[in-house]
Design an enzyme around this catalytic site. Structure first.
Site, mmCIF file in Angstrom:
data_model
loop_
_atom_site.group_PDB
_atom_site.id
_atom_site.type_symbol
_atom_site.label_atom_id
_atom_site.label_comp_id
_atom_site.label_asym_id
_atom_site.label_seq_id
_atom_site.Cartn_x
_atom_site.Cartn_y
_atom_site.Cartn_z
ATOM 1 N N GLU A 117 -34.169 -75.542 -66.854
ATOM 2 C CA GLU A 117 -34.228 -74.084 -66.797
ATOM 3 C C GLU A 117 -33.572 -73.530 -65.532
ATOM 4 O O GLU A 117 -32.882 -72.513 -65.602
ATOM 5 C CB GLU A 117 -35.671 -73.606 -66.905
ATOM 6 C CG GLU A 117 -35.814 -72.121 -67.088
ATOM 7 C CD GLU A 117 -37.215 -71.709 -67.531
ATOM 8 O OE1 GLU A 117 -37.645 -70.617 -67.133
ATOM 9 O OE2 GLU A 117 -37.867 -72.475 -68.252
ATOM 10 N N SER A 135 -41.422 -73.829 -64.259
ATOM 11 C CA SER A 135 -41.160 -74.756 -65.365
ATOM 12 C C SER A 135 -39.720 -75.253 -65.269
ATOM 13 O O SER A 135 -38.779 -74.472 -65.373
ATOM 14 C CB SER A 135 -41.385 -74.052 -66.707
ATOM 15 O OG SER A 135 -42.736 -73.663 -66.838
ATOM 16 N N ARG A 175 -35.544 -67.682 -73.449
ATOM 17 C CA ARG A 175 -35.008 -67.930 -72.114
ATOM 18 C C ARG A 175 -33.491 -67.727 -72.076
ATOM 19 O O ARG A 175 -32.752 -68.484 -71.440
ATOM 20 C CB ARG A 175 -35.364 -69.349 -71.648
ATOM 21 C CG ARG A 175 -36.848 -69.633 -71.586
ATOM 22 C CD ARG A 175 -37.551 -68.741 -70.557
ATOM 23 N NE ARG A 175 -38.982 -68.959 -70.582
ATOM 24 C CZ ARG A 175 -39.831 -68.228 -71.314
ATOM 25 N NH1 ARG A 175 -39.375 -67.226 -72.057
ATOM 26 N NH2 ARG A 175 -41.114 -68.477 -71.310
#
Length: 392
Positions: free
Chosen positions: A384, A268, A179
């Site tokens: 995130e 998420s 990520r």
């Protein structure tokens, strides 16, 4: 420099109308770029301030694609929002089996996956159903079900706001991680140095119509495959892989649906923590653990499951609702944010808007879940999505 055409100046708008979590206040100026040249006009007018100014939050440009990874305060953002809305997709054969797929930054990501699968092109099928635009996927090295864009991305074209010029980054130059990428590392307060304008993928044109090897256990089992077998035994028809991924995501509230509040989220919310081996070893044996290489000092690293940590810290599905897990019902039993926000009732990784939530409501639930995990396991969870005007 020509000024941006008046037709590209959108009416005053709130982020809540342009983000998947449906929260956030107004912007000072909203520009919709329907062509790359319109985007470049705005970018040329908004060069990157020096580092000190950026740290003071003086940068006045946010770049928006599909709004699937952004949470803005209800007070809004006083600067300019550049919404990348230009589309386009093309293919070019390179040899017998390699196909170069070129996509404009504003093109809807799932439409790109649908396009590739319909033409028998292998490599993106496991990334079906992910909301947002194509220009955003390299920033976070978007991934799901054992695949991520780093597996197939060839290069990107971007505007460098610091140097005021078009640049191209190869896959290696983007320094992809979990990520993570150079694009993300050079974004401060939600405003990027590099603005992605075009993304190119190298896909495979397989005559047998089969997918890339399926690496994710849940997906493999659902398809009737053995995730531990050889690569050639872990392939399935492309269309079947896509439909299966979509079905699995829908079951977790991870495919946008107007009437389903479990899908009103940024997806998420927390990344899977990566910790030293000794930290992971202290967790219960049932906690999922995956090798994640070593750190700069050679210490073995382990990737944990954020969903498992959240669930086993007492923050199960519906955490934050009055009738959800006890830890999230609030002092008066009305829920953490009056029941306006909660963890999804289908999947513990998503923080959801139950219909009338504010950004503060979503973050209140996220903080409560983060703190529960810290108390239970001594592990700090990290968000995130990009937060504008807030911090977790």
């Amino acid at each position: 420099m020509t000024s941006v055409d008046d037709s590209s100046l959108a009416a005053p708008s709130r982020f809540s109308a342009h983000t998947t979590a449906r929260v956030g206040g107004p912007a000072g100026r909203w520009v919709r770029a329907d062509t790359q040249e319109q985007a470049l006009q705005v970018l040329r007018a908004h060069p990157l301030p020096d580092h000190a100014a950026r740290e003071r939050g003086e940068d006045t440009l946010i770049v928006l694609g599909g709004g699937s990874n952004l949470l803005v305060t209800e007070d809004g953002f006083p600067g300019t929002v550049l919404q990348l809305a230009f589309h386009g997709i093309s293919t070019e054969f390179h040899g017998e089996h390699d196909v170069l797929l070129t996509v404009a930054a504003g093109h809807n990501w799932d439409d790109v996956v649908r396009f590739s699968v319909a033409r028998g092109l292998t490599g993106l099928e496991a990334l079906s159903g992910i909301p947002g635009s194509t220009g955003a996927v390299p920033v976070q090295n978007v991934g799901a079900y054992g695949a991520d864009v780093a597996h197939t991305l060839k290069d990107i074209q971007a505007w460098d706001r610091e140097r005021g010029e078009l640049v191209r980054f190869s896959n290696a130059e983007l320094a992809f991680g979990y990520r993570d990428s150079v694009l993300k590392q050079t974004t401060v307060h939600g405003s990027p140095r590099y603005v992605v304008l075009q993304v190119r993928f190298m896909l495979q044109n397989r005559r047998d119509g089969l997918s890339a090897p399926v690496r994710y256990g849940e997906l493999a089992r659902t398809l009737g495959l053995d995730a531990e077998s050889a690569d050639h035994e872990r392939r399935a028809p492309l269309k079947e892989v896509r439909s299966t991924v979509l079905r699995l995501r829908e079951g977790k509230g991870m495919v946008l649906q107007e009437g389903d509040h479990d899908t009103w989220s940024t997806g998420s919310f927390f990344t899977n923590p990566i910790v030293p081996h000794e930290v992971a070893a202290a967790l219960p044996s049932a906690a999922p653990k995956f090798s994640a290489g070593v750190d700069d000092a050679g210490v073995p690293l382990v990737k944990l499951s954020a969903a498992w940590l959240i669930d086993n810290a007492g923050c199960g599905k519906g955490f934050g609702l009055p009738d959800g897990p006890v830890a999230g019902r609030g002092a008066q039993g009305a829920g953490i944010a009056g029941g306006r926000a909660s963890l999804s009732t289908k999947h513990t990784l998503a923080v959801t808007n139950r219909g009338t939530a504010t950004t503060d409501d979503l973050l209140a639930v996220a903080r409560a879940a983060r703190d529960q995990v810290s108390t239970a396991f001594g592990i700090t969870m990290h968000e995130e999505p990009v937060l504008i005007g807030h911090s977790l």
